[in-house]
Enzyme design. Sequence first.
Site, PDB file in Angstrom:
ATOM      1  N   LYS A 131       0.867  -1.185   0.000  1.00 21.19           N
ATOM      2  CA  LYS A 131       0.000   0.000   0.000  1.00 21.19           C
ATOM      3  C   LYS A 131       0.895   1.224   0.000  1.00 21.19           C
ATOM      4  CE  LYS A 131      -4.366   1.299   0.221  1.00 21.19           C
ATOM      5  NZ  LYS A 131      -5.604   0.679  -0.262  1.00 21.19           N
TER       6      LYS A 131
ATOM      7  N   ASP B  12      -6.990   4.551  -4.511  1.00 21.85           N
ATOM      8  CA  ASP B  12      -7.631   4.470  -3.186  1.00 21.85           C
ATOM      9  C   ASP B  12      -8.226   5.866  -2.984  1.00 21.85           C
ATOM     10  OD1 ASP B  12      -7.761   2.638  -0.618  1.00 21.85           O
ATOM     11  OD2 ASP B  12      -7.288   4.618   0.150  1.00 21.85           O
TER      12      ASP B  12
HETATM   13  P1  NDP Z   1     -12.843   8.198  -2.745  1.00 19.98           P
HETATM   14  O1  NDP Z   1     -11.766   9.201  -2.581  1.00 19.98           O
HETATM   15  O2  NDP Z   1     -13.389   7.958  -4.094  1.00 19.98           O
HETATM   16  O3  NDP Z   1     -14.054   8.558  -1.776  1.00 19.98           O
HETATM   17  C1  NDP Z   1     -13.919   8.679  -0.404  1.00 19.98           C
HETATM   18  C2  NDP Z   1     -15.232   9.176   0.136  1.00 19.98           C
HETATM   19  O4  NDP Z   1     -15.217   9.099   1.566  1.00 19.98           O
HETATM   20  C3  NDP Z   1     -15.508  10.617  -0.232  1.00 19.98           C
HETATM   21  O5  NDP Z   1     -16.882  10.789  -0.360  1.00 19.98           O
HETATM   22  C4  NDP Z   1     -14.969  11.354   0.989  1.00 19.98           C
HETATM   23  O6  NDP Z   1     -15.529  12.638   1.189  1.00 19.98           O
HETATM   24  C5  NDP Z   1     -15.437  10.425   2.080  1.00 19.98           C
HETATM   25  N1  NDP Z   1     -14.673  10.611   3.312  1.00 19.98           N
HETATM   26  C6  NDP Z   1     -13.329  10.676   3.453  1.00 19.98           C
HETATM   27  N2  NDP Z   1     -13.019  10.887   4.729  1.00 19.98           N
HETATM   28  C7  NDP Z   1     -14.193  10.971   5.393  1.00 19.98           C
HETATM   29  C8  NDP Z   1     -14.541  11.184   6.742  1.00 19.98           C
HETATM   30  N3  NDP Z   1     -13.609  11.376   7.674  1.00 19.98           N
HETATM   31  N4  NDP Z   1     -15.862  11.176   7.066  1.00 19.98           N
HETATM   32  C9  NDP Z   1     -16.812  10.988   6.114  1.00 19.98           C
HETATM   33  N5  NDP Z   1     -16.527  10.794   4.828  1.00 19.98           N
HETATM   34  C10 NDP Z   1     -15.246  10.786   4.481  1.00 19.98           C
HETATM   35  O7  NDP Z   1     -12.270   6.843  -2.091  1.00 19.98           O
HETATM   36  P2  NDP Z   1     -12.772   5.362  -2.311  1.00 19.98           P
HETATM   37  O8  NDP Z   1     -14.243   5.328  -2.485  1.00 19.98           O
HETATM   38  O9  NDP Z   1     -11.901   4.737  -3.323  1.00 19.98           O
HETATM   39  O10 NDP Z   1     -12.366   4.702  -0.920  1.00 19.98           O
HETATM   40  C11 NDP Z   1     -13.254   4.679   0.200  1.00 19.98           C
HETATM   41  C12 NDP Z   1     -12.802   3.604   1.166  1.00 19.98           C
HETATM   42  O11 NDP Z   1     -12.815   2.330   0.511  1.00 19.98           O
HETATM   43  C13 NDP Z   1     -11.394   3.751   1.732  1.00 19.98           C
HETATM   44  O12 NDP Z   1     -11.351   3.241   3.041  1.00 19.98           O
HETATM   45  C14 NDP Z   1     -10.566   2.846   0.820  1.00 19.98           C
HETATM   46  O13 NDP Z   1      -9.370   2.406   1.440  1.00 19.98           O
HETATM   47  C15 NDP Z   1     -11.545   1.708   0.635  1.00 19.98           C
HETATM   48  N6  NDP Z   1     -11.295   0.861  -0.513  1.00 19.98           N
HETATM   49  C16 NDP Z   1     -11.262   1.376  -1.778  1.00 19.98           C
HETATM   50  C17 NDP Z   1     -11.061   0.556  -2.864  1.00 19.98           C
HETATM   51  C18 NDP Z   1     -11.141   1.059  -4.265  1.00 19.98           C
HETATM   52  O14 NDP Z   1     -11.126   0.227  -5.185  1.00 19.98           O
HETATM   53  N7  NDP Z   1     -11.263   2.354  -4.513  1.00 19.98           N
HETATM   54  C19 NDP Z   1     -10.766  -0.880  -2.674  1.00 19.98           C
HETATM   55  C20 NDP Z   1     -10.918  -1.340  -1.321  1.00 19.98           C
HETATM   56  C21 NDP Z   1     -11.140  -0.480  -0.296  1.00 19.98           C
HETATM   57  P3  NDP Z   1     -14.754  13.982   0.736  1.00 19.98           P
HETATM   58  O15 NDP Z   1     -15.173  14.169  -0.685  1.00 19.98           O
HETATM   59  O16 NDP Z   1     -15.259  15.003   1.661  1.00 19.98           O
HETATM   60  O17 NDP Z   1     -13.285  13.736   0.897  1.00 19.98           O
END
Ligand code: NDP
Length: 448
Positions: free
Chosen positions: A129, A169
């Site tokens: 990672k 991510d």
């Molecule tokens: P994105 O950047 O696309 O989206 C993240 C989302 O979470 C945004 O809406 C963001 O809001 C919100 N967010 C971030 N921090 C907070 C917080 N403290 N409280 C509330 N909302 C928050 O990321 P992903 O969708 O790719 O990833 C989301 C999760 O899934 C992570 O934990 C990642 O590690 C996990 N994951 C992702 C994978 C992937 O293929 N993308 C694979 C496996 C796991 P804002 O716009 O305000 O930042």
Amino acid sequence: MSDAKKYIEEVYQEVSERDSYQPEFLQAVREFFDSIEPVLVLHPELVQQNILGRLVEPERIIQFRVPWVNDQGEVEVNRAFRVQFNSAIGPYKGGMRFHPTVNQSIVKFLGFEQIFKNSLTGLPIGGGKGGSDFNPRGKSDGEVMRFCQSLMTELQKYIGPDMDVPAGDIGVGAREIGYLYGQYKKLNGSHNGVLTGKPLLYGGSIGRTEATGFGLVYFTKAMLKDAGKTFKHQKVIVSGSGNVAIYAMEKVKEYEGTVIACSDSDGYIIDEAGIDIELVKDIKEKRRGRISEYVAQRPEAKYFEGNVWNHKINYQIALPCATQNEIFGEAADTIIANGVYALAEGANMPTDLESTKKLQKAGVLFGPAKAANAGGVAVSALEMSQNSQRLSWEFEEVDSQLKTIMKTIYRQISETAKEYGVEGDFAAGANIAGFTKVAFAMLSQGVV
Ligand code: NDP
């Protein structure tokens, strides 16, 4: 206390002293260590060969400076990491995160989890990672490009299609992967598929964008089915509104569930008629806006500041898809009181240890991240296969493999839990099943 338990506690003591400033990493190790005693009791050779001591120490950590020039002509400096945690079963594989909270503890917790998640997919991929404390929010495309180019100029020395294959991510989507790949290709003169999550135009896999969200819902569907339930007519809350959240919402809708809320890091929206997913996509994917903008176009919906998991409203299924430790403190009590009977983790470690215990104790079906969100990395591995074969599969082919992988993961962790006497504890099942494969691979490769 069994010898195995004594050994576990000794290793934990050692790692918690050595990495005392890494709370997220220690949390991930603690959660994992709490499940695996039965494996060590059955296999004392794992204790004798100090497999845990080796497992908690990454094979390599690279930390480097990323200097870049902003639109005002000023020089900015960020810090970036790549943690190459464990390559026992294949090349390191895991995403890159761009977020101001990124530090060594965060990338180590994510890398540690990734080892077992990748093992559960049944594909030959090790755990890694990386990320940077760069904040893409509010940056122009040009600034993001210059940052990505600077980061890749250094990172390219340490990655390769048979060595370490990064992906996206939080904060790293198609735009960032494009810039990173362009720079890698320029420096190496090679189109070797070194990143996954690439756009379809040059080696990306169809279905990768949707994979984590869709996979989460395929996993949850299998878990619900075993309990005699389905998504149909169920109310669902999904946190986040990024890549994982959006495609989880889309699949829930296809299965006739109603998503009544989603969020971002500032607040959340409740739309009891069902979230308009196209509108969320427009706001978050196209405009890179805030979720609060949703209510301007859907006046019947309401926007609240704060954490969606503290909201009191009746619903049945929770899919946390935002970030680590978003469910903490009172949130688990509220979730239980709201009538939730199933929770599956789309984000990595979104539920803290105490909340996980509360939910499990209350009988909530609990799908742990390692298993439930493995769809993204699984399709990334399919992207690697397509790149080496110089082929592009159809969506149906990728989606059907994803479905099979997610159902198999569910079956595997639920049978493992049964076999080890903790039936219904899918978190333990995932830890044990993910661990055994890696542990025996390490054992057979000697002390390296
Ligand atoms: P994105 O950047 O696309 O989206 C993240 C989302 O979470 C945004 O809406 C963001 O809001 C919100 N967010 C971030 N921090 C907070 C917080 N403290 N409280 C509330 N909302 C928050 O990321 P992903 O969708 O790719 O990833 C989301 C999760 O899934 C992570 O934990 C990642 O590690 C996990 N994951 C992702 C994978 C992937 O293929 N993308 C694979 C496996 C796991 P804002 O716009 O305000 O930042």
